[in-house]
Each structure stands twice: as C-alpha cells, then as structure tokens.
Scaffold this motif. Structure first.
Motif, mmCIF file in Angstrom:
data_model
loop_
_atom_site.group_PDB
_atom_site.id
_atom_site.type_symbol
_atom_site.label_atom_id
_atom_site.label_comp_id
_atom_site.label_asym_id
_atom_site.label_seq_id
_atom_site.Cartn_x
_atom_site.Cartn_y
_atom_site.Cartn_z
ATOM 1 N N UNK A 121 0.811 -1.258 0.030
ATOM 2 C CA UNK A 121 0.054 -0.045 0.015
ATOM 3 C C UNK A 121 0.810 1.233 -0.147
ATOM 4 N N UNK A 122 0.550 2.013 -0.706
ATOM 5 C CA UNK A 122 1.432 3.451 -0.941
ATOM 6 C C UNK A 122 0.862 4.374 0.099
ATOM 7 N N UNK A 123 1.740 5.611 -0.004
ATOM 8 C CA UNK A 123 1.550 6.710 0.962
ATOM 9 C C UNK A 123 0.175 7.263 0.620
ATOM 10 N N UNK A 124 -0.492 7.161 -0.526
ATOM 11 C CA UNK A 124 -1.756 7.759 -0.737
ATOM 12 C C UNK A 124 -2.973 6.567 -0.721
ATOM 13 N N UNK A 125 -2.689 5.393 -0.009
ATOM 14 C CA UNK A 125 -3.448 4.361 -0.020
ATOM 15 C C UNK A 125 -3.837 3.556 -1.184
ATOM 16 N N UNK A 126 -3.236 3.790 -2.346
ATOM 17 C CA UNK A 126 -3.439 2.961 -3.253
ATOM 18 C C UNK A 126 -2.551 1.715 -3.262
ATOM 19 N N UNK A 127 -2.940 0.593 -4.105
ATOM 20 C CA UNK A 127 -2.368 -0.727 -4.054
ATOM 21 C C UNK A 127 -1.256 -0.609 -5.221
ATOM 22 N N UNK A 128 0.015 -1.224 -4.944
ATOM 23 C CA UNK A 128 1.172 -1.121 -5.722
ATOM 24 C C UNK A 128 1.438 -2.506 -6.001
ATOM 25 N N UNK A 129 1.755 -3.038 -7.029
ATOM 26 C CA UNK A 129 2.188 -4.369 -7.519
ATOM 27 C C UNK A 129 3.796 -4.319 -7.862
ATOM 28 N N UNK A 130 4.414 -5.472 -7.472
ATOM 29 C CA UNK A 130 5.705 -5.335 -7.636
ATOM 30 C C UNK A 130 6.198 -6.077 -9.209
ATOM 31 N N UNK A 131 7.061 -5.208 -9.772
ATOM 32 C CA UNK A 131 7.564 -5.715 -10.817
ATOM 33 C C UNK A 131 9.077 -6.143 -10.873
ATOM 34 N N UNK A 132 9.410 -7.323 -11.012
ATOM 35 C CA UNK A 132 10.813 -7.833 -10.350
ATOM 36 C C UNK A 132 11.753 -7.314 -11.662
ATOM 37 N N UNK A 133 13.308 -7.562 -11.422
ATOM 38 C CA UNK A 133 13.891 -7.011 -12.221
ATOM 39 C C UNK A 133 14.193 -7.932 -13.499
ATOM 40 N N UNK A 134 14.381 -7.583 -14.704
ATOM 41 C CA UNK A 134 14.480 -8.600 -15.567
ATOM 42 C C UNK A 134 14.761 -7.829 -16.957
ATOM 43 N N UNK A 135 14.554 -8.601 -18.100
ATOM 44 C CA UNK A 135 14.935 -8.252 -19.449
ATOM 45 C C UNK A 135 13.635 -8.707 -20.329
ATOM 46 N N UNK A 136 13.515 -7.713 -21.392
ATOM 47 C CA UNK A 136 12.495 -8.193 -22.319
ATOM 48 C C UNK A 136 12.497 -7.448 -23.621
ATOM 49 N N UNK A 137 12.045 -7.883 -24.482
ATOM 50 C CA UNK A 137 12.295 -7.308 -26.209
ATOM 51 C C UNK A 137 11.401 -6.368 -26.348
ATOM 52 N N UNK A 138 11.764 -5.143 -26.248
ATOM 53 C CA UNK A 138 10.962 -3.843 -26.328
ATOM 54 C C UNK A 138 10.663 -3.568 -27.622
ATOM 55 N N UNK A 139 9.395 -3.024 -28.221
ATOM 56 C CA UNK A 139 8.855 -2.548 -29.223
ATOM 57 C C UNK A 139 8.409 -3.728 -30.146
ATOM 58 N N UNK A 140 7.769 -3.429 -31.537
ATOM 59 C CA UNK A 140 7.305 -4.251 -32.357
ATOM 60 C C UNK A 140 7.446 -4.106 -33.695
#
Length: 365
Positions: A121-140
């Motif tokens: 829970x963030x300081x404003x009360x909203x829910x945050x989700x974790x995005x772990x470190x990693x790699x991906x192919x960006x673009x299309x």
C-alpha cells in the motif's frame, strides 16, 4: 518428490565443480599451483548485478558456480552477488541455486525480495504491485515505425500502481497540496471532469470516485507523483509491466479480445470509462490492471520517434528533450485492436488535458 529428484541431479554437478574449480584440472601434484602461490580468481568483477552472475555475462554458467565456491573456501573475497538463495550469506546452497538455474530447474534471473504481483500500500492508499528486475524485447516489428527496432531492455525492479489513479485519490491530493491554481494540472471546469471544488474542498463527483481521473495534464500527473514520492513510469517500465519477460502482444496474451478492456466497443456506464480494475481477465503478468484501455496513461519520457535506434539497454530513461511526452495504453476512445498492443506508443504535448488521458504511478524504492 519431484523436488528431491531434481536436487539429487544437481549435487553431483556441485561435486564436479568443487573438483575442477578448487583443486585444478589435474587434481594437484606436478603441474598444479604451487602451495604458497597467491590464488588467482577465475572470475572478474560482476557487471550485470544479477544474483549469481559473478562473471558479468548476464547468464548462469559453471564459472559463476566456481566463483561462489571459491568465496566459500576463502580463496576469493566476499561478494553480495554470490547470495543466490537470498539469506544474506554465501554457502553451498547458493552454488546449488545457481546450478539449478543453469540446468533449467529454476528461472533466471534469480530475484530476492518480493515476487511478481506481490502487493503493498502506497502513502496515498493505493495498491502497488511488484515488477521484478528482468529483461524483455521492447517494441514491435508489426506496429508503427516508431516501435522499431525491437531491442532488448533490462530493468531494475520497481513497484507500479495496480490501477490508474482515481478521482478520489486525485481529490485527496489536491486537498493536501492546495495549489494556488489547479487549472494547469486538472481541467475541473470541464463537465467530464470527475473532480469538483465545493465549499473549499475538492471531492469526487457523486458515484465517480472509483473512476480514473481524466483531463489531467502531464504536469498534473507529475505533481501528484512527486507529492507522494512516486514517479511516472518510463515507457520501458510501462511496457514491461504490461507485456512481461515474454513480450506479450496484449497484457493478457497474444490475441485481441475487446471484452478484456474498456474500449470504444465496450464502454462504461457513461459511455466512457469503467471504474478502475473492472477487467480482472485483462490483468498483466505482474498483476497490473487496465494496462490496455480505459484511459491513456502519461509516462515520464520525452517522446522521440527514433529513440529506439539509440536507446540504452539498461533502464532507458527516454529522450533527453523534446516537444511531446509519451502516453501508453490507449483508452475508451479507441477501438482498433492494434492500438491496444503493449508496444503501441502515443504522444501528446504535456499541457494537453483530454477526457481520455490519465496516469498511474511507479515507485523505484
């Protein structure tokens, strides 16, 4: 039982690594290292910063396991990157954890701390989700020219808003920030704005509290984020949170499904947006909702159509300057499936305030 069999397969490999890495190929005797000679490390300083990647290659290999074992027996100095089981120390279980990645039993890279989709829970009360470190192919390669070339990007882990910022949240921010003039942030005079100012207090209009705030400029989005210690996600962070390590075409998978997001053929009760989080079947790999549709989302970056030709591979921040800011996700205003792809890029001048623009927050802490 399956886990026991897998560990049994890895242990003989550890024995071989011990023999080869600590004693030498000939097992001592003539031709071996002189007993009093200074030990020579078989690994170089880590570059990638990934747990277990002592040689900085970006992938697990035998020399990484050898490096861990050399630390254990005192031939090489301690290195936090050798901690592969995330217990704060270096031991044989770290070598086993690394080798399990090498032979494909466990995923690579090794991540310590939260798992994908873990919440806070963030300081404003909203829910945050974790995005772990990693790699991906960006673009299309199938999209617009400014989505090319497809290129590999590696990101540190970060938290991202599970949903877009709502009218309730933005009204609460305005009551705390008390700007002298809100017009540059939020177009409250527009009939489609879900936030109103009544008797000295900002509040969400009746029944609109859970809807995404719209008619907010890039500056208004940044002001909100900075007030609570957040930042807008970069384009790379946004696309990774939507597409994941497998670079999905849509947050939910490969095929367009208009029933899984808010779009012009599937609008909300007022022929516009839905309350945030209304499409659980459209969830992304890390637990983020509404990454396609509802409202287009401001990103931190200056937009440049040719940025992908020069983008750094590690934590790309976007262009150094520009005229417009990046926007992602598209909105209820759009209907073409191709425009809801994770890789689709849009851009607008940062002062613009449209009823199909909103934002979500990121936190790099």
């Amino acid at each position: 039982m399956a886990s026991t069999r897998k560990r049994g397969t890895v242990l003989p490999v550890v024995s071989l690594v011990l023999a080869a890495g600590l004693v030498g190929c000939h097992g001592g005797g003539q031709g071996g290292t002189a007993p009093n000679a200074a030990p020579q490390s078989t690994v170089r300083a880590a570059q990638a910063g990934l747990h277990g990647d002592l040689n900085g290659s970006g992938t697990p290999d035998i020399t990484d396991a050898v490096g861990i074992l050399r630390i254990i027996v005192g031939l090489d100095p301690a290195n936090a990157i050798a901690d592969c089981d995330c217990d704060g120390a270096t031991g044989i279980t770290d070598a086993i954890a690394l080798l399990r990645c090498l032979v494909g039993f466990d995923p690579w890279p090794i991540t310590c701390g939260p798992a994908p989709g873990d919440q806070m829970t963030g300081p404003d009360g909203q829910t945050l989700v974790w995005v772990p470190p990693g790699s991906f192919m960006m673009g299309s390669e199938e999209g617009y020219n400014h989505e090319k070339p497809v290129h590999q990007v590696t990101l540190d882990g970060f938290w991202v808003g599970q949903c877009e910022v709502t009218n309730d949240l933005y009204a609460g921010f305005l009551n705390e920030a008390r700007p002298a003039d809100v017009t540059g942030w939020l177009r409250t005079s527009h009939p489609y704005c879900g936030v109103e100012y009544v008797e000295g207090v900002y509040r969400a209009k009746d029944s609109l509290g859970a809807y995404p705030v719209v008619l907010v400029s890039w500056y208004g989005a940044v002001a909100y984020c900075e007030h609570y210690g957040y930042a807008l996600p970069t384009e790379a962070q946004w696309e990774y949170a939507a597409a994941g390590p497998d670079a999905r075409r849509y947050p939910w998978g490969a095929d367009w499904d208009e029933a899984k997001c808010c779009n012009n053929n599937n609008t909300g009760p007022y022929d516009m947006t839905f309350p945030v989080g209304s499409f659980p079947d459209g969830v992304s790999w890390c637990g983020a909702l509404d990454m396609a549709g509802n409202v287009g989302e401001w990103c931190a970056d200056w937009y440049a159509w040719d940025y992908y030709e020069e983008s750094p591979s590690l934590n790309p921040p976007g262009a150094a300057d520009g005229y417009t800011r990046a926007l992602r996700g598209n909105s209820y205003y759009d209907s073409r499936g191709a425009d809801f792809r994770c890789a689709c890029r849009k851009n607008f001048v940062p002062e613009s305030q449209f009823d199909y623009h909103g934002f979500r927050c990121a936190w790099n802490g």
